[in-house]
Design an enzyme around this catalytic site. Sequence first.
Site, mmCIF file in Angstrom:
data_model
loop_
_atom_site.group_PDB
_atom_site.id
_atom_site.type_symbol
_atom_site.label_atom_id
_atom_site.label_comp_id
_atom_site.label_asym_id
_atom_site.label_seq_id
_atom_site.Cartn_x
_atom_site.Cartn_y
_atom_site.Cartn_z
ATOM 1 N N TYR A 139 0.861 -1.193 0.000
ATOM 2 C CA TYR A 139 0.000 0.000 0.000
ATOM 3 C C TYR A 139 0.896 1.241 0.000
ATOM 4 C CZ TYR A 139 -3.868 3.018 1.772
ATOM 5 O OH TYR A 139 -4.826 3.983 1.961
ATOM 6 N N LYS A 165 -1.518 -1.226 -3.986
ATOM 7 C CA LYS A 165 -2.586 -0.222 -3.955
ATOM 8 C C LYS A 165 -1.865 1.105 -3.996
ATOM 9 C CE LYS A 165 -5.787 1.267 -0.267
ATOM 10 N NZ LYS A 165 -6.374 2.487 -0.793
HETATM 11 O O1 MN9 Z 1 -6.430 5.277 -0.506
HETATM 12 C C1 MN9 Z 1 -7.986 6.691 0.582
HETATM 13 N N1 MN9 Z 1 -7.017 7.474 1.269
HETATM 14 C C2 MN9 Z 1 -7.184 7.769 2.568
HETATM 15 C C3 MN9 Z 1 -7.432 5.446 0.088
HETATM 16 O O2 MN9 Z 1 -8.095 7.367 3.251
HETATM 17 C C4 MN9 Z 1 -6.165 8.638 3.191
HETATM 18 C C5 MN9 Z 1 -8.647 7.443 -0.564
HETATM 19 O O3 MN9 Z 1 -9.794 6.703 -0.872
HETATM 20 C C6 MN9 Z 1 -9.023 8.873 -0.194
HETATM 21 O O4 MN9 Z 1 -9.730 8.886 1.008
HETATM 22 C C7 MN9 Z 1 -9.875 9.578 -1.241
HETATM 23 C C8 MN9 Z 1 -10.248 10.990 -0.834
HETATM 24 O O5 MN9 Z 1 -9.131 11.834 -0.882
HETATM 25 O O6 MN9 Z 1 -9.225 9.552 -2.447
#
Ligand code: MN9
Length: 315
Positions: A139, A165
């Site tokens: 990730y 990811k």
């Molecule tokens: O990678 C998520 N990142 C965080 C996953 O939660 C920090 C994303 O889905 C973001 O929340 C999303 C909104 O900025 O892109």
Amino acid sequence: MGCGIQDFKGVIPAVLSVFDQQENFDEQGTRELMNHLLSFPIGGLYLTGSTGEAFLMNSEERMRQVEVVMDQVAGKVPVVVHVGAMSTKASIELARHAEKVGAAGISSVPPFYFKYNNEQIFRYYQDLAESTSLPLVVYNIPLAGMMTVEQIIRLSEIDNVKGVKYTGTALYEVTQVKEGCKPGFQVYGGCDELGSSNISLGVDGIIGSFYNVIPDLYMRIWEAVKNSDIPTATALQAKAVHVIFAGIRSGSMMACMKAWLRAGGVNAGWSRRPFTNFSPEEETALVRQLVSIDREDGIGLELVKKILARNPDIL
Ligand code: MN9
């Protein structure tokens, strides 16, 4: 539908963790949220990651949540468990637990807070990958310090490391990773704001926060890109960004998504401190904002239909 990592594809919610107003893990709410998510043709579930506020939970709570989700999902979709923790030892315990309860895979951010060098980060993933027979999805996210493409390619050569990811915004790196890694190495887009672009680049799936609340919109984006209808995908993505920024600008994104879900009758609970929650008045304003975006953009979101069914006069 199969339940292995090979089936972990398409639109994949990074699941919100459900806490009650006293900040306790809420089993019933977790089950309700799972039923809500499973009512959409999602490609899997990603548990106890950033969206899941996992770093605000202890290991026992994380394991408990995984058990409840596995029970409620009952093999309908593959479940990948984020096991990143402050120490390799703690991550390995979470990984072994995930394997024991039947997860399809594990995932982890690199070790963070202390400044580890590339070799230590590599060893972390090597130790974690060797601790179970599960596929491991690396990730990469700015919050934990972005790893370089070279580091990801090196990690991809570890046996059980099966994917990444990628929650960066430099999308050429998605291409570089796809070119540089072994065949079949899975790449997932992690930045919801860039969903359609990631899908255009041929990612295997998109994993993110907002697929808790607007999975239906992203399924339409997925379809549009797959049908080479880029104008439609781009237009829908712009609408998704309106919703995302309403969440981000609220100042407490996960709490905002939970308030939206509760307004639609899905008991997704509240956020844990130091995140803040909203007053009832503030929540109503946020729900109105979501309904307004849906109306002005002419989207027809499933969640908004649920909200309007419960409260037709919300606007
Ligand atoms: O990678 C998520 N990142 C965080 C996953 O939660 C920090 C994303 O889905 C973001 O929340 C999303 C909104 O900025 O892109």
